[in-house]
Design an enzyme around this catalytic site. Structure first.
Site, PDB file in Angstrom:
ATOM      1  N   LYS A  65       0.812  -1.234   0.000  1.00  9.92           N
ATOM      2  CA  LYS A  65       0.000   0.000   0.000  1.00  9.92           C
ATOM      3  C   LYS A  65       0.841   1.279   0.000  1.00  9.92           C
ATOM      4  CE  LYS A  65      -4.257  -1.730   2.158  1.00  9.92           C
ATOM      5  NZ  LYS A  65      -5.282  -1.479   3.190  1.00  9.92           N
ATOM      6  N   ASP A 101      -9.999   3.086   1.440  1.00  8.60           N
ATOM      7  CA  ASP A 101     -10.224   2.605   2.816  1.00  8.60           C
ATOM      8  C   ASP A 101     -10.854   3.711   3.665  1.00  8.60           C
ATOM      9  OD1 ASP A 101      -9.204   0.011   2.576  1.00  8.60           O
ATOM     10  OD2 ASP A 101      -7.159   0.610   3.109  1.00  8.60           O
TER      11      ASP A 101
HETATM   12  P1  NDP Z   1      -0.475  -1.936  11.372  1.00 10.53           P
HETATM   13  O1  NDP Z   1       0.410  -3.073  11.715  1.00 10.53           O
HETATM   14  O2  NDP Z   1       0.001  -0.838  10.461  1.00 10.53           O
HETATM   15  O3  NDP Z   1      -0.939  -1.212  12.745  1.00 10.53           O
HETATM   16  C1  NDP Z   1      -1.383  -1.941  13.846  1.00 10.53           C
HETATM   17  C2  NDP Z   1      -1.532  -1.004  15.038  1.00 10.53           C
HETATM   18  O4  NDP Z   1      -1.996  -1.797  16.143  1.00 10.53           O
HETATM   19  C3  NDP Z   1      -0.217  -0.360  15.490  1.00 10.53           C
HETATM   20  O5  NDP Z   1      -0.478   0.956  15.935  1.00 10.53           O
HETATM   21  C4  NDP Z   1       0.194  -1.260  16.658  1.00 10.53           C
HETATM   22  O6  NDP Z   1       1.025  -0.628  17.597  1.00 10.53           O
HETATM   23  C5  NDP Z   1      -1.169  -1.542  17.270  1.00 10.53           C
HETATM   24  N1  NDP Z   1      -1.157  -2.704  18.145  1.00 10.53           N
HETATM   25  C6  NDP Z   1      -0.924  -3.990  17.806  1.00 10.53           C
HETATM   26  N2  NDP Z   1      -1.009  -4.795  18.894  1.00 10.53           N
HETATM   27  C7  NDP Z   1      -1.310  -3.968  19.938  1.00 10.53           C
HETATM   28  C8  NDP Z   1      -1.534  -4.188  21.329  1.00 10.53           C
HETATM   29  N3  NDP Z   1      -1.468  -5.404  21.875  1.00 10.53           N
HETATM   30  N4  NDP Z   1      -1.834  -3.115  22.103  1.00 10.53           N
HETATM   31  C9  NDP Z   1      -1.905  -1.870  21.568  1.00 10.53           C
HETATM   32  N5  NDP Z   1      -1.701  -1.595  20.260  1.00 10.53           N
HETATM   33  C10 NDP Z   1      -1.406  -2.642  19.451  1.00 10.53           C
HETATM   34  O7  NDP Z   1      -1.800  -2.594  10.815  1.00 10.53           O
HETATM   35  P2  NDP Z   1      -2.943  -1.892   9.940  1.00 10.53           P
HETATM   36  O8  NDP Z   1      -3.129  -0.530  10.459  1.00 10.53           O
HETATM   37  O9  NDP Z   1      -2.668  -2.099   8.505  1.00 10.53           O
HETATM   38  O10 NDP Z   1      -4.202  -2.807  10.294  1.00 10.53           O
HETATM   39  C11 NDP Z   1      -4.810  -2.793  11.586  1.00 10.53           C
HETATM   40  C12 NDP Z   1      -6.025  -3.697  11.579  1.00 10.53           C
HETATM   41  O11 NDP Z   1      -7.010  -3.213  10.671  1.00 10.53           O
HETATM   42  C13 NDP Z   1      -5.705  -5.130  11.129  1.00 10.53           C
HETATM   43  O12 NDP Z   1      -6.389  -6.005  11.994  1.00 10.53           O
HETATM   44  C14 NDP Z   1      -6.264  -5.210   9.726  1.00 10.53           C
HETATM   45  O13 NDP Z   1      -6.704  -6.501   9.413  1.00 10.53           O
HETATM   46  C15 NDP Z   1      -7.453  -4.253   9.817  1.00 10.53           C
HETATM   47  N6  NDP Z   1      -7.810  -3.655   8.531  1.00 10.53           N
HETATM   48  C16 NDP Z   1      -9.095  -3.824   8.075  1.00 10.53           C
HETATM   49  C17 NDP Z   1      -9.514  -3.261   6.909  1.00 10.53           C
HETATM   50  C18 NDP Z   1     -10.932  -3.446   6.462  1.00 10.53           C
HETATM   51  O14 NDP Z   1     -11.242  -3.143   5.281  1.00 10.53           O
HETATM   52  N7  NDP Z   1     -11.824  -3.901   7.299  1.00 10.53           N
HETATM   53  C19 NDP Z   1      -8.603  -2.454   6.069  1.00 10.53           C
HETATM   54  C20 NDP Z   1      -7.264  -2.331   6.624  1.00 10.53           C
HETATM   55  C21 NDP Z   1      -6.907  -2.926   7.813  1.00 10.53           C
HETATM   56  P3  NDP Z   1       2.628  -0.745  17.497  1.00 10.53           P
HETATM   57  O15 NDP Z   1       3.020   0.148  16.348  1.00 10.53           O
HETATM   58  O16 NDP Z   1       3.071  -0.283  18.813  1.00 10.53           O
HETATM   59  O17 NDP Z   1       2.936  -2.195  17.207  1.00 10.53           O
END
Ligand code: NDP
Length: 265
Positions: A65, A101
């Protein structure tokens, strides 16, 4: 027949072909979407091939992306602001990168009956999806109309927005109208989410972006009597916007949701 593709690595899990092929069929459009697993090193050649083949369009998923943006001739406002592209459109030979999105998330919310105008929204997580949600909410409301607060576990490392730290969640949630979990916490297991739902007012909605399973967060929210909203609406919303960009036609959203549910079953 026209060709649409969805690219990612891995890609076998993608439900985009199910949704888009159902939409093409229901709308009488002679097109097919196929999934292509593309390694990062092959992305430039793949995009060059799309141009040569004059494909109808492409959906783009992880991990491409961000990198695909530099290969586009033009970016729409959302893709520029978010720094990520999830939809490619060939317009008169020019490759335009869109981020559907962001708008897709808001479309799904509105369709479910939540209008973000004038609301306080708390977004958990600061990754790419959180950024799309924040942009979508800002673009869909007048300046200052919706208040969006992002809460992240590593706020100091987030550069695109100022975040509140995780330990402030109870205070931040106290006057929220909508909580959007944009983390990957519920992606794979039912481990405790640790999100203090008890702090939310009773009228608040709880949303997740996860679409392929019921998360512990939404189960807990539901058992507290809170309204819930899962990630299927966003997935359908982004695909519906892509369909319209590619075909110039309104998307059959109900057909797409039915196809998504069947693909997830
Ligand atoms: P990223 O990996 O870019 O971001 C994930 C975020 O979650 C980061 O800020 C990370 O923090 C945080 N995180 C992960 N584990 C924890 C935890 N235990 N406690 C607190 N914060 C946490 O992923 P994306 O942003 O691309 O995707 C996020 C979610 O959205 C996914 O589940 C994905 O499947 C979903 N999604 C759904 C879409 C839809 O169309 N429905 C479209 C795009 C995404 P840190 O940086 O500190 O690790």
């Amino acid at each position: 027949m026209k060709l649409a593709v969805v690219i990612g690595d891995p890609i076998a899990h993608s439900r985009s072909p199910a949704m888009l092929n159902a939409a093409f069929a229901a709308s009488g459009i002679d097109a097919v979407m196929v999934p292509l697993q593309i390694a990062a090193a092959d992305l430039p050649a793949t995009i060059a091939g799309f141009r040569a083949m004059r494909i109808l369009g492409a959906s783009v998923t992880i991990p491409h992306k961000v990198n695909v943006a530099a290969l586009c001739d033009e970016l729409d406002a959302a893709a520029r602001a978010i720094g990520a592209v999830n939809c490619l459109q060939l317009a008169g030979g020019r490759l335009v990168g869109h981020n559907t999105d962001a708008g897709g998330f808001v479309d799904g919310l509105r369709e479910a009956g939540f209008d973000p105008a004038g609301k306080r929204v708390v977004v958990l997580g600061a990754g790419g999806a959180a950024r799309a949600v924040v942009h979508g909410l800002a673009a869909a409301t007048a300046p200052g109309e919706a208040t969006v607060t992002v809460v992240a576990r590593r706020p100091a490392e987030t550069t695109w927005i100022r975040c509140r730290p995780w330990h402030e969640l109870p205070a931040v949630l106290a006057d929220a109208d909508l909580l959007v979990d944009a983390t990957s916490i519920g992606l794979n297991d039912d481990a405790p989410h640790g999100i203090p739902l008890a702090a939310l007012p009773p009228h608040a909605w709880v949303a997740t972006l996860i679409y392929h399973r019921e998360t512990a967060l939404l189960r807990d929210a539901s058992s507290r009597g809170l309204a819930t909203h899962d990630g299927r609406a966003m997935l359908v919303g982004q695909g519906a916007r892509a369909f319209t960009l590619w075909t110039g036609r309104p998307a059959p959203r109900d057909v797409m949701l039915t196809a998504l549910n069947a693909a997830l079953a």
